[in-house]
Design a protein around this motif. Structure first.
Motif, PDB file in Angstrom:
ATOM      1  N   LEU A 177       3.389  -7.116  -2.481  1.00  9.91           N
ATOM      2  CA  LEU A 177       3.263  -8.575  -2.426  1.00  9.91           C
ATOM      3  C   LEU A 177       4.495  -9.250  -3.021  1.00  9.91           C
ATOM      4  O   LEU A 177       4.978 -10.262  -2.501  1.00  9.91           O
ATOM      5  CB  LEU A 177       2.000  -9.019  -3.170  1.00  9.91           C
ATOM      6  N   GLY A 178       5.005  -8.678  -4.111  1.00  6.40           N
ATOM      7  CA  GLY A 178       6.181  -9.255  -4.743  1.00  6.40           C
ATOM      8  C   GLY A 178       7.414  -9.190  -3.862  1.00  6.40           C
ATOM      9  O   GLY A 178       8.241 -10.109  -3.864  1.00  6.40           O
ATOM     10  N   LEU A 237      -2.753 -14.991  -0.562  1.00  5.74           N
ATOM     11  CA  LEU A 237      -1.460 -15.543  -0.933  1.00  5.74           C
ATOM     12  C   LEU A 237      -0.955 -16.466   0.167  1.00  5.74           C
ATOM     13  O   LEU A 237      -0.933 -16.081   1.347  1.00  5.74           O
ATOM     14  CB  LEU A 237      -0.470 -14.388  -1.129  1.00  5.74           C
ATOM     15  N   VAL A 280       1.598 -12.772  -8.300  1.00  2.09           N
ATOM     16  CA  VAL A 280       0.541 -11.998  -7.657  1.00  2.09           C
ATOM     17  C   VAL A 280      -0.800 -12.657  -7.983  1.00  2.09           C
ATOM     18  O   VAL A 280      -1.109 -12.895  -9.146  1.00  2.09           O
ATOM     19  CB  VAL A 280       0.544 -10.538  -8.149  1.00  2.09           C
ATOM     20  N   SER A 330      -8.138  -5.821  -3.130  1.00  2.00           N
ATOM     21  CA  SER A 330      -7.700  -5.434  -4.465  1.00  2.00           C
ATOM     22  C   SER A 330      -8.015  -3.965  -4.699  1.00  2.00           C
ATOM     23  O   SER A 330      -8.908  -3.389  -4.055  1.00  2.00           O
ATOM     24  CB  SER A 330      -8.399  -6.287  -5.518  1.00  2.00           C
ATOM     25  N   THR A 341       0.281  -2.243  -4.704  1.00  2.00           N
ATOM     26  CA  THR A 341      -0.060  -3.439  -3.932  1.00  2.00           C
ATOM     27  C   THR A 341       0.682  -4.656  -4.465  1.00  2.00           C
ATOM     28  O   THR A 341       1.216  -5.469  -3.706  1.00  2.00           O
ATOM     29  CB  THR A 341      -1.577  -3.683  -3.965  1.00  2.00           C
ATOM     30  N   ALA A 342       0.725  -4.789  -5.794  1.00  2.00           N
ATOM     31  CA  ALA A 342       1.444  -5.905  -6.402  1.00  2.00           C
ATOM     32  C   ALA A 342       2.932  -5.853  -6.057  1.00  2.00           C
ATOM     33  O   ALA A 342       3.559  -6.892  -5.818  1.00  2.00           O
ATOM     34  CB  ALA A 342       1.252  -5.882  -7.920  1.00  2.00           C
TER      35      ALA A 342
END
Length: 324
Positions: free
Chosen positions: A173-174, A57, A182, A146, A169-170
């Motif tokens: 990241l968000g 990202l 994502v 992942s 995890t998402a």
């Protein structure tokens, strides 16, 4: 000759080789690296700077801010930060200058449990690791494994077991980079549990083995970085998993040249060891094969720094097992 007895279905300084996705690197295994003999097939990563099975990202240019935001995001989404590894500072202490690079390790214990309940060897890649690094152009990126990768190298085939880690995890990241979708993980090119985790059977309980490992890691050239009890609180809600812990150990002198040559390898450093009580009440000590880590990041497996880290991992495993 190594005493590592089982390979779980998983050295020129600064040398980098860029491999095509269809190319396989075959390494003739030594007794240390592959107790079963024969050849070990190591697949490379799929794109420069992004290893197989990762999410990458772009996060702007404020390095310190994103490191802080990742830590806050882990806490805000129900997790805890295990440790923060400043790769650049460690490299500098070893006499090597690299761009800013920091690894934030942590996450939600509840998100880890579905994988650990199926196979405790998943602990070799838990808690989640978030690598923040700055490129030569000043841009800052965030890389994380992942959930599919963590499951794949642990040999967990149940898709449902990955959902909690994927969602957690998402969420991190968000929170860390709001407003950014994502990313889709890079393909699992060459990712397999075959020969990923090198294991040895220990002679003592998990707590005693962990203590041996920590004390051994604090002998030069290595140092212990952190210890995580992955089984703590796993009975609420149950069922509890058997004792399972992770120990992180660093050898900055060997790691620094690798970080300079292949910055993405910071995602897989420092060395990590999972210690667990198996279903036959045996204490197992396992660590990812350092040669596979090298291949994942496009580093020559005969790099002397990879050889040093492999020797460190072997030494610490034997010390922990009580057979050094």
């Amino acid at each position: 000759m190594s005493v590592l007895v089982r390979a779980h279905p998983s050295r020129r300084s600064g040398t980098i080789r860029t491999w095509g996705a269809a190319m396989t690197l075959a390494v003739v295994a030594s007794a240390c690296g592959n107790p079963t003999g024969g050849e070990v097939s190591l697949e490379p990563h799929t794109a420069p700077g992004q290893p197989a099975g990762t999410m990458l990202l772009a996060t702007g240019t404020d390095f310190a801010a994103i490191v802080q935001r990742v830590q806050e995001a882990i806490s805000e989404t129900g997790g805890s930060v295990t440790t923060v590894v400043d790769h650049a500072a460690d490299a500098r202490a070893a006499g090597v200058a690299i761009p800013p690079s920091t690894l934030v390790i942590g996450g939600s214990p509840a998100a880890q449990l579905p994988l650990l309940r199926i196979d405790q060897r998943a602990g070799a890649d838990l808690p989640q690791r978030y690598l923040v690094r700055q490129g030569s152009d000043g841009s800052v990126s965030l890389t994380v494994d992942s959930a599919d990768y963590v499951a794949a190298v642990a040999g967990v085939s149940d898709p449902g077991a990955r959902n909690a880690l994927r969602d957690s995890t998402a969420a991190v990241l968000g929170e860390a980079v709001p407003g950014t979708p994502v990313p889709v993980p890079s393909p699992l090119v060459g990712v397999t549990p075959s020969n990923y985790l090198l294991t040895v059977v220990g002679s003592a309980s998990v707590p005693t083995t962990v203590d041996r490992l920590r004390r051994g890691a604090d002998r030069r050239p290595t140092r212990s970085v952190a210890t995580v009890d992955l089984a703590a609180g796993s009975a609420d809600p149950g069922p509890a998993i058997r004792p399972t812990s992770v120990v992180l150990a660093s050898d900055a002198q060997a790691e620094a040249p690798l970080l300079a040559a292949a910055p993405s390898i910071g995602l897989d450093l420092p060395l990590r060891f999972v210690v667990w009580l198996d279903d036959q009440n045996r204490t197992q000590i396992g660590h990812p094969d350092v040669r596979r880590i090298a291949a994942r990041h496009g580093v020559a497996v005969d790099d002397p720094n990879i050889a040093q880290l492999a020797a460190d991992a072997d030494r610490l495993s034997r010390l922990a097992a009580g057979i050094a």
